[in-house]
Design a protein around this motif. Structure first.
Motif, PDB file in Angstrom:
ATOM      1  N   SER A  30       0.825  -1.210   0.000  1.00  0.00           N
ATOM      2  CA  SER A  30       0.000   0.000   0.000  1.00  0.00           C
ATOM      3  C   SER A  30       0.856   1.255   0.000  1.00  0.00           C
ATOM      4  O   SER A  30       0.493   2.274  -0.603  1.00  0.00           O
ATOM      5  CB  SER A  30      -0.940   0.000   1.210  1.00  0.00           C
ATOM      6  N   GLY A  31       2.035   1.176   0.647  1.00  0.00           N
ATOM      7  CA  GLY A  31       2.959   2.304   0.626  1.00  0.00           C
ATOM      8  C   GLY A  31       3.503   2.560  -0.773  1.00  0.00           C
ATOM      9  O   GLY A  31       3.665   3.713  -1.187  1.00  0.00           O
ATOM     10  N   ILE A  32       3.786   1.481  -1.502  1.00  0.00           N
ATOM     11  CA  ILE A  32       4.250   1.614  -2.887  1.00  0.00           C
ATOM     12  C   ILE A  32       3.172   2.263  -3.744  1.00  0.00           C
ATOM     13  O   ILE A  32       3.459   3.075  -4.628  1.00  0.00           O
ATOM     14  CB  ILE A  32       4.649   0.234  -3.449  1.00  0.00           C
ATOM     15  N   TYR A  33       1.910   1.897  -3.475  1.00  0.00           N
ATOM     16  CA  TYR A  33       0.797   2.504  -4.225  1.00  0.00           C
ATOM     17  C   TYR A  33       0.812   4.023  -4.077  1.00  0.00           C
ATOM     18  O   TYR A  33       0.713   4.761  -5.063  1.00  0.00           O
ATOM     19  CB  TYR A  33      -0.535   1.933  -3.731  1.00  0.00           C
ATOM     20  N   PHE A  34       0.942   4.507  -2.846  1.00  0.00           N
ATOM     21  CA  PHE A  34       0.937   5.956  -2.605  1.00  0.00           C
ATOM     22  C   PHE A  34       2.234   6.611  -3.062  1.00  0.00           C
ATOM     23  O   PHE A  34       2.260   7.815  -3.321  1.00  0.00           O
ATOM     24  CB  PHE A  34       0.693   6.245  -1.126  1.00  0.00           C
ATOM     25  N   LEU A  35       3.301   5.819  -3.175  1.00  0.00           N
ATOM     26  CA  LEU A  35       4.552   6.360  -3.698  1.00  0.00           C
ATOM     27  C   LEU A  35       4.446   6.576  -5.210  1.00  0.00           C
ATOM     28  O   LEU A  35       4.958   7.562  -5.750  1.00  0.00           O
ATOM     29  CB  LEU A  35       5.712   5.403  -3.380  1.00  0.00           C
ATOM     30  N   VAL A  36       3.753   5.652  -5.892  1.00  0.00           N
ATOM     31  CA  VAL A  36       3.578   5.754  -7.340  1.00  0.00           C
ATOM     32  C   VAL A  36       2.469   6.738  -7.690  1.00  0.00           C
ATOM     33  O   VAL A  36       2.572   7.496  -8.662  1.00  0.00           O
ATOM     34  CB  VAL A  36       3.264   4.361  -7.939  1.00  0.00           C
ATOM     35  N   PHE A  37       1.397   6.742  -6.891  1.00  0.00           N
ATOM     36  CA  PHE A  37       0.261   7.645  -7.125  1.00  0.00           C
ATOM     37  C   PHE A  37       0.081   8.558  -5.912  1.00  0.00           C
ATOM     38  O   PHE A  37      -0.843   8.372  -5.110  1.00  0.00           O
ATOM     39  CB  PHE A  37      -1.019   6.847  -7.374  1.00  0.00           C
ATOM     40  N   ALA A 128       6.674   6.814  13.917  1.00  0.00           N
ATOM     41  CA  ALA A 128       6.395   8.132  14.506  1.00  0.00           C
ATOM     42  C   ALA A 128       5.767   9.067  13.475  1.00  0.00           C
ATOM     43  O   ALA A 128       4.785   9.764  13.763  1.00  0.00           O
ATOM     44  CB  ALA A 128       7.676   8.740  15.058  1.00  0.00           C
ATOM     45  N   SER A 129       6.312   9.077  12.262  1.00  0.00           N
ATOM     46  CA  SER A 129       5.757   9.929  11.211  1.00  0.00           C
ATOM     47  C   SER A 129       4.385   9.440  10.770  1.00  0.00           C
ATOM     48  O   SER A 129       3.501  10.231  10.425  1.00  0.00           O
ATOM     49  CB  SER A 129       6.712   9.993  10.013  1.00  0.00           C
ATOM     50  N   GLY A 130       4.186   8.119  10.787  1.00  0.00           N
ATOM     51  CA  GLY A 130       2.875   7.569  10.446  1.00  0.00           C
ATOM     52  C   GLY A 130       1.814   7.964  11.458  1.00  0.00           C
ATOM     53  O   GLY A 130       0.680   8.285  11.095  1.00  0.00           O
ATOM     54  N   VAL A 131       2.181   7.934  12.745  1.00  0.00           N
ATOM     55  CA  VAL A 131       1.251   8.363  13.796  1.00  0.00           C
ATOM     56  C   VAL A 131       0.926   9.848  13.641  1.00  0.00           C
ATOM     57  O   VAL A 131      -0.211  10.283  13.873  1.00  0.00           O
ATOM     58  CB  VAL A 131       1.857   8.081  15.190  1.00  0.00           C
ATOM     59  N   TYR A 132       1.923  10.639  13.212  1.00  0.00           N
ATOM     60  CA  TYR A 132       1.690  12.068  12.953  1.00  0.00           C
ATOM     61  C   TYR A 132       0.591  12.251  11.904  1.00  0.00           C
ATOM     62  O   TYR A 132      -0.350  13.018  12.097  1.00  0.00           O
ATOM     63  CB  TYR A 132       2.984  12.729  12.486  1.00  0.00           C
ATOM     64  N   PHE A 133       0.706  11.527  10.787  1.00  0.00           N
ATOM     65  CA  PHE A 133      -0.297  11.649   9.720  1.00  0.00           C
ATOM     66  C   PHE A 133      -1.647  11.080  10.143  1.00  0.00           C
ATOM     67  O   PHE A 133      -2.680  11.464   9.594  1.00  0.00           O
ATOM     68  CB  PHE A 133       0.192  10.948   8.456  1.00  0.00           C
ATOM     69  N   LEU A 154      10.348  12.084   5.772  1.00  0.00           N
ATOM     70  CA  LEU A 154      10.829  11.153   6.793  1.00  0.00           C
ATOM     71  C   LEU A 154      10.085   9.822   6.705  1.00  0.00           C
ATOM     72  O   LEU A 154      10.701   8.746   6.781  1.00  0.00           O
ATOM     73  CB  LEU A 154      10.642  11.762   8.187  1.00  0.00           C
ATOM     74  N   HIS A 155       8.771   9.894   6.519  1.00  0.00           N
ATOM     75  CA  HIS A 155       7.962   8.680   6.441  1.00  0.00           C
ATOM     76  C   HIS A 155       8.311   7.861   5.205  1.00  0.00           C
ATOM     77  O   HIS A 155       8.449   6.630   5.276  1.00  0.00           O
ATOM     78  CB  HIS A 155       6.480   9.062   6.413  1.00  0.00           C
ATOM     79  N   THR A 156       8.467   8.541   4.089  1.00  0.00           N
ATOM     80  CA  THR A 156       8.751   7.847   2.825  1.00  0.00           C
ATOM     81  C   THR A 156      10.115   7.163   2.852  1.00  0.00           C
ATOM     82  O   THR A 156      10.227   5.956   2.583  1.00  0.00           O
ATOM     83  CB  THR A 156       8.705   8.831   1.645  1.00  0.00           C
TER      84      THR A 156
END
Length: 205
Positions: A30-37, A128-133, A154-156
């Motif tokens: 799912s992270g790759i999905y948001f990285l591509v789109f 930590a960055s994921g909890v921020y978002f 940082l998250h990416t």
């Protein structure tokens, strides 16, 4: 259900590792999905990926990323708690090897320590960055330590670093994984009873 030939401790470790693997795999995909789109809005016709569906809708990908990541964090906490003694013991060995030179660490162990350290550090930053978002609204202009752009970077990159280190860690322990998995689904061989042993002995005579 077949009874595993593993000890309860190894069986529990295997189950935790499986839960960690699948939750991390879903979080990665799912992270790759948001990285591509990275952009889902229409943007006045400037976004060529507007409305595109890859298996799921963008909202579903978001839910999948959020919940798989939360599961991964929870399982990781359990994983660290179970292996805490090993972590403390290995850390002490490292300090002894560096400052007292009382022992030498093998190459395989050094690689294992390096990868574990990379995974641990990148995991902390990514979580930590994921909890921020998770708690900060996208439209919010509030700055907590860093700007939203810095948190996103940082998250990416921590996620990419963690994924690469985890793949190398997985490769390093591949034989152990295969061996334990085989034992997980194999049944322990029953020891022959005493009458059967006597019968076999008599047949030889």
């Amino acid at each position: 259900m077949k009874k595993s030939s593993l000890t309860p401790k190894l069986r529990n470790n295997w189950l935790i590792d499986v839960a960690l693997f699948f939750s991390a795999a879903f979080a990665l995909l799912s992270g790759i999905y948001f990285l591509v789109f990275p952009i889902g809005g229409f943007q006045g016709g400037r976004n060529p990926y507007y409305g595109i569906i890859i298996l799921f809708s963008r909202h579903t990908w978001g839910d999948l990323h959020t919940w798989s990541s939360l599961i991964m964090i929870a399982v990781t906490v359990v994983h660290i708690a179970i292996h805490w003694k090993w972590i403390v013991g290995t850390t002490r060995r490292i300090f002894k090897a560096i400052f007292h030179r009382s022992e030498t660490l093998g190459t395989r162990l050094l690689w294992n320590i390096f990868l574990d350290a990379m995974i641990g550090l990148s995991f902390i930053i990514c979580a930590a960055s994921g909890v921020y978002f998770l708690f900060v609204d996208k439209t919010s202009t509030t700055i907590f330590l860093f700007s939203r752009t810095v948190w996103d970077l940082l998250h990416t990159w921590s996620g990419i670093t963690m994924s690469m280190a985890a793949i190398l860690h997985f490769t390093l322990h591949w034989k152990w994984i295969v061996n334990i998995t085989k034992k997980m689904f194999s049944t322990p061989r029953a020891r022959p009873s005493i009458p059967n042993q006597n019968k076999a002995f008599n047949s030889i005579q």
